[in-house]
Design a protein around this motif. Structure first.
Motif, PDB file in Angstrom:
ATOM      1  N   ALA A 122       0.673  -1.254  -0.042  1.00 23.83           N
ATOM      2  CA  ALA A 122      -0.105   0.124   0.109  1.00 23.83           C
ATOM      3  C   ALA A 122       0.666   1.265  -0.132  1.00 23.83           C
ATOM      4  O   ALA A 122       0.357   2.437  -0.458  1.00 23.83           O
ATOM      5  CB  ALA A 122      -0.808  -0.039   1.350  1.00 23.83           C
ATOM      6  N   SER A 123       2.341   1.152   0.357  1.00 34.77           N
ATOM      7  CA  SER A 123       2.891   2.400   0.204  1.00 34.77           C
ATOM      8  C   SER A 123       3.171   2.767  -1.050  1.00 34.77           C
ATOM      9  O   SER A 123       3.859   3.911  -1.095  1.00 34.77           O
ATOM     10  CB  SER A 123       4.322   2.064   0.901  1.00 34.77           C
ATOM     11  N   GLU A 124       3.204   1.907  -2.027  1.00 31.70           N
ATOM     12  CA  GLU A 124       3.149   2.398  -3.338  1.00 31.70           C
ATOM     13  C   GLU A 124       4.485   2.908  -3.884  1.00 31.70           C
ATOM     14  O   GLU A 124       4.558   3.964  -4.664  1.00 31.70           O
ATOM     15  CB  GLU A 124       2.013   3.102  -3.772  1.00 31.70           C
ATOM     16  N   THR A 125       5.534   2.140  -3.273  1.00 33.33           N
ATOM     17  CA  THR A 125       6.939   2.462  -3.488  1.00 33.33           C
ATOM     18  C   THR A 125       7.679   1.392  -4.123  1.00 33.33           C
ATOM     19  O   THR A 125       7.958   1.467  -5.544  1.00 33.33           O
ATOM     20  CB  THR A 125       7.633   3.021  -2.240  1.00 33.33           C
ATOM     21  N   ASP A 126       8.058   0.294  -3.533  1.00 33.45           N
ATOM     22  CA  ASP A 126       8.584  -0.659  -4.443  1.00 33.45           C
ATOM     23  C   ASP A 126       7.553  -1.365  -5.209  1.00 33.45           C
ATOM     24  O   ASP A 126       6.558  -1.479  -5.115  1.00 33.45           O
ATOM     25  CB  ASP A 126       9.074  -1.732  -3.138  1.00 33.45           C
ATOM     26  N   VAL A 127       8.319  -2.060  -6.336  1.00 38.75           N
ATOM     27  CA  VAL A 127       7.435  -2.574  -7.312  1.00 38.75           C
ATOM     28  C   VAL A 127       7.959  -3.885  -7.765  1.00 38.75           C
ATOM     29  O   VAL A 127       9.186  -4.315  -7.591  1.00 38.75           O
ATOM     30  CB  VAL A 127       7.805  -1.568  -8.819  1.00 38.75           C
ATOM     31  N   PHE A 128       7.007  -4.661  -8.141  1.00 39.47           N
ATOM     32  CA  PHE A 128       7.413  -6.013  -8.591  1.00 39.47           C
ATOM     33  C   PHE A 128       6.792  -6.225 -10.140  1.00 39.47           C
ATOM     34  O   PHE A 128       6.139  -5.354 -10.553  1.00 39.47           O
ATOM     35  CB  PHE A 128       6.623  -7.052  -7.584  1.00 39.47           C
ATOM     36  N   GLY A 129       7.542  -7.243 -10.811  1.00 38.62           N
ATOM     37  CA  GLY A 129       7.110  -7.416 -11.983  1.00 38.62           C
ATOM     38  C   GLY A 129       6.437  -9.025 -11.920  1.00 38.62           C
ATOM     39  O   GLY A 129       7.092  -9.685 -11.349  1.00 38.62           O
ATOM     40  N   VAL A 130       5.483  -9.072 -12.918  1.00 40.46           N
ATOM     41  CA  VAL A 130       4.782 -10.546 -13.236  1.00 40.46           C
ATOM     42  C   VAL A 130       4.841 -10.935 -14.445  1.00 40.46           C
ATOM     43  O   VAL A 130       4.476 -10.040 -15.587  1.00 40.46           O
ATOM     44  CB  VAL A 130       3.691 -10.854 -12.498  1.00 40.46           C
ATOM     45  N   LEU A 159      13.444  -2.987  -7.837  1.00 38.98           N
ATOM     46  CA  LEU A 159      12.349  -1.934  -8.430  1.00 38.98           C
ATOM     47  C   LEU A 159      11.549  -1.265  -7.647  1.00 38.98           C
ATOM     48  O   LEU A 159      10.922  -1.637  -6.548  1.00 38.98           O
ATOM     49  CB  LEU A 159      11.449  -2.778  -9.475  1.00 38.98           C
ATOM     50  N   ASN A 160      11.501   0.189  -7.925  1.00 36.01           N
ATOM     51  CA  ASN A 160      10.517   1.045  -7.568  1.00 36.01           C
ATOM     52  C   ASN A 160       9.996   1.941  -8.367  1.00 36.01           C
ATOM     53  O   ASN A 160      10.477   1.958  -9.438  1.00 36.01           O
ATOM     54  CB  ASN A 160      11.409   1.959  -6.020  1.00 36.01           C
ATOM     55  N   GLU A 161       9.176   2.889  -7.862  1.00 36.61           N
ATOM     56  CA  GLU A 161       8.474   3.740  -8.806  1.00 36.61           C
ATOM     57  C   GLU A 161       9.120   4.878  -9.505  1.00 36.61           C
ATOM     58  O   GLU A 161       8.793   5.329 -10.678  1.00 36.61           O
ATOM     59  CB  GLU A 161       7.510   4.470  -7.896  1.00 36.61           C
ATOM     60  N   ASN A 162      10.636   4.876  -9.070  1.00 37.61           N
ATOM     61  CA  ASN A 162      11.362   5.912  -9.608  1.00 37.61           C
ATOM     62  C   ASN A 162      12.320   5.326 -10.648  1.00 37.61           C
ATOM     63  O   ASN A 162      12.814   6.119 -11.573  1.00 37.61           O
ATOM     64  CB  ASN A 162      12.204   6.806  -8.606  1.00 37.61           C
ATOM     65  N   ASN A 163      12.632   4.041 -10.348  1.00 37.40           N
ATOM     66  CA  ASN A 163      13.807   3.349 -11.342  1.00 37.40           C
ATOM     67  C   ASN A 163      13.310   2.274 -12.360  1.00 37.40           C
ATOM     68  O   ASN A 163      14.273   1.882 -13.128  1.00 37.40           O
ATOM     69  CB  ASN A 163      15.037   2.711 -10.434  1.00 37.40           C
ATOM     70  N   PHE A 164      11.973   1.932 -12.086  1.00 36.62           N
ATOM     71  CA  PHE A 164      11.888   0.618 -13.051  1.00 36.62           C
ATOM     72  C   PHE A 164      11.641   1.011 -14.667  1.00 36.62           C
ATOM     73  O   PHE A 164      12.208   0.432 -15.236  1.00 36.62           O
ATOM     74  CB  PHE A 164      10.235   0.378 -12.778  1.00 36.62           C
ATOM     75  N   GLY A 165      11.561   2.540 -14.965  1.00 34.32           N
ATOM     76  CA  GLY A 165      11.673   2.905 -16.417  1.00 34.32           C
ATOM     77  C   GLY A 165      13.000   2.631 -16.900  1.00 34.32           C
ATOM     78  O   GLY A 165      13.422   2.003 -18.005  1.00 34.32           O
ATOM     79  N   SER A 166      14.043   3.247 -16.273  1.00 31.55           N
ATOM     80  CA  SER A 166      15.500   3.009 -16.390  1.00 31.55           C
ATOM     81  C   SER A 166      16.081   1.742 -16.448  1.00 31.55           C
ATOM     82  O   SER A 166      17.028   1.427 -17.238  1.00 31.55           O
ATOM     83  CB  SER A 166      16.325   4.060 -15.655  1.00 31.55           C
ATOM     84  N   LEU A 167      15.666   0.961 -15.545  1.00 36.42           N
ATOM     85  CA  LEU A 167      16.192  -0.455 -15.398  1.00 36.42           C
ATOM     86  C   LEU A 167      15.538  -1.362 -16.618  1.00 36.42           C
ATOM     87  O   LEU A 167      16.282  -2.431 -16.908  1.00 36.42           O
ATOM     88  CB  LEU A 167      15.831  -0.851 -13.875  1.00 36.42           C
TER      89      LEU A 167
END
Length: 480
Positions: A122-130, A159-167
């Protein structure tokens, strides 16, 4: 005679303004030339042209004012995005139209792993991929990536909301994902397993799965179709020929990951499903006031078809009902199929609310001789091209306002804990369609109580994004 007049009018609209600004400073000609193309292309074609103050026909009193305005922007893309309407969510510009043209034909760089991204909590910071699906003969397929795999890291970085694009979506052709699994508390934890993936130039066949099966005496066809790419319309027609030969009575069309593509392919597919008469209207185009005034009723309407562009007869199932699996990653041409078929047959939409992209685009090149809409006599000094939204498609009932998405007939979200195997009868969305078409109670789905908000998909980050476009050979006749 009418078409000649209309064509002359459009060229006048485009070229008369050009004539006012012929004298450009030689020291800035390359930069101004590109910006000049951007402004004039949008001034002529952009759907919201009459609502954007800086695109008004009388915006500039002389060539000096116009040149000064263009030079107030650092780059062509700065000018482009400054000229877009607040209502526009999807127009874009590229500095290399060769890559764009390849993408329109289904060719791009890919490692074969198509995925969605969501927030871990719910913090909407860290990101996962599926992983949603894996393309054959790619790095992902050869390295054992499977649908439902979850990953948390790329090259060792969470992964997080700020870096997933560049990664994940940068020009880096190789990266390593760190796999994860869900524990008993519905938390993602790393397993320690990593997979290294490498992108290659790849031509994707949008027909990922096609099969038939019999359930309760009913012959069912299943088609997973992941992009409307006109180069594969012949293969799509062959699939429907097989469906016809096998006596398919019900069709489940899986568009859950299909972000859109060619309008012509959407019409072909819909015609293969329903077999409507060629006098039946599939869509009617709405352009901006400038373009609309130059078009006849014939120019803005598209009916169902009975043959492909090369004259090949279309194989049709002549169905009066179709099951379409669609959700938030289903956009543009996928939504067009649902909306276009709705006035004629029973469309049972299973899944979730769709993306809500009801506008179509065209590719504009710096080719003023044909009002920027063709590849003839393109300015050789640059390779910029635009993909602006230029209109909306309404169905035979006049409906086209679905910016909030198309709502499902039967709501059923995909759950990470029970993704299932695509094309198999127990995969949850397909199983729900089978339950509905047979009327029995075989459907069951173990819903994961944890809710994970999906924020992005790999399909929508391609050069084509969730785009619906008109093919060059399907432009109104006055532009050919």
């Amino acid at each position: 005679m009418k078409k000649t007049w209309a064509y002359a009018l459009l060229l006048l609209l485009s070229i008369s303004f050009t004539a006012c600004f012929e004298d450009q400073d030689d020291n800035t000609i390359a930069d101004v030339d590109i910006k000049d193309f951007v402004w004039k292309g949008l001034n002529l074609w952009y759907f919201w042209q009459d609502q954007v103050t800086d695109l008004a026909d009388n915006r500039f009193s002389n060539s000096e004012d116009y040149t000064a305005y263009l030079n107030s922007f650092d780059a062509p893309d700065d000018l482009f995005y400054n000229l877009l309407s607040d209502e526009d969510r999807f127009s874009w510009i590229v500095d290399n139209y060769f890559e764009l043209n390849d993408a329109l034909n289904g060719v791009s760089k890919s490692n074969g792993m198509e995925f969605s991204l969501g927030f871990v909590d719910a913090s909407e910071t860290d990101v996962f991929g599926v992983v949603n699906y894996v393309l054959p003969n790619t790095s992902a397929s050869s390295n054992g990536v499977q649908r439902g795999n979850v990953f948390l890291t790329v090259d060792g970085v969470q992964l997080n909301e700020n870096n997933f694009g560049s990664l994940l979506f940068s020009d880096n052709d190789t990266y390593t994902i760190g796999l994860a699994e869900m524990d008993t508390n519905d938390n993602f934890v790393l397993t320690g397993e990593t997979i290294t993936l490498t992108k290659q130039v790849y031509e994707e066949n949008p027909i990922l799965i096609s099969n038939t099966f019999t359930v309760d005496g009913i012959k069912v066809g299943y088609l997973m179709y992941n992009r409307f790419t006109s180069n594969f319309d012949q293969q799509l027609n062959t699939v429907f020929g097989q469906f016809v030969a096998e006596g398919v009575q019900e069709l489940v069309l899986d568009l859950r990951y299909n972000p859109g593509g060619s309008v012509a392919s959407a019409i072909n597919l819909s015609s293969m499903i329903a077999g409507q008469d060629t006098s039946d209207l599939f869509l009617k185009q709405r352009w901006n006031n400038k373009i609309q005034a130059a078009l006849s009723e014939e120019d803005v309407t598209r009916n169902f078809v009975n043959q492909l562009s090369d004259g090949t007869a279309i194989n049709t199932l002549n169905l009066d009902k179709v099951y379409i699996l669609a959700q938030g990653s289903s956009a543009s041409a996928s939504e067009l199929v649902i909306n276009g078929l709705n006035p004629y047959i029973n469309v049972v939409h299973i899944g979730d609310t769709t993306r809500g992209k009801n506008e179509f685009s065209i590719t504009l090149y710096d080719s003023p001789d044909c009002a920027y809409s063709c590849t003839s006599n393109i300015n050789p000094n640059h390779t910029w091209a635009m993909q602006p939204l230029v209109g909306k498609n309404e169905n035979a009932n006049g409906f086209y306002e679905y910016e909030a998405g198309l709502t499902p007939t039967i709501e059923l979200e995909e759950t990470i804990s029970n993704y299932g195997v695509l094309g198999q009868q127990d995969e949850p969305l397909l199983a729900r369609a089978i339950q509905h078409l047979t009327g029995n109670g075989r459907f069951s789905n173990t819903q994961n109580e944890a809710k994970f908000k999906i924020i992005e998909s790999s399909n929508s980050k391609t050069i084509l994004k969730d785009n619906m476009y008109i093919d060059t050979n399907d432009m109104p006749n006055i532009f050919k």
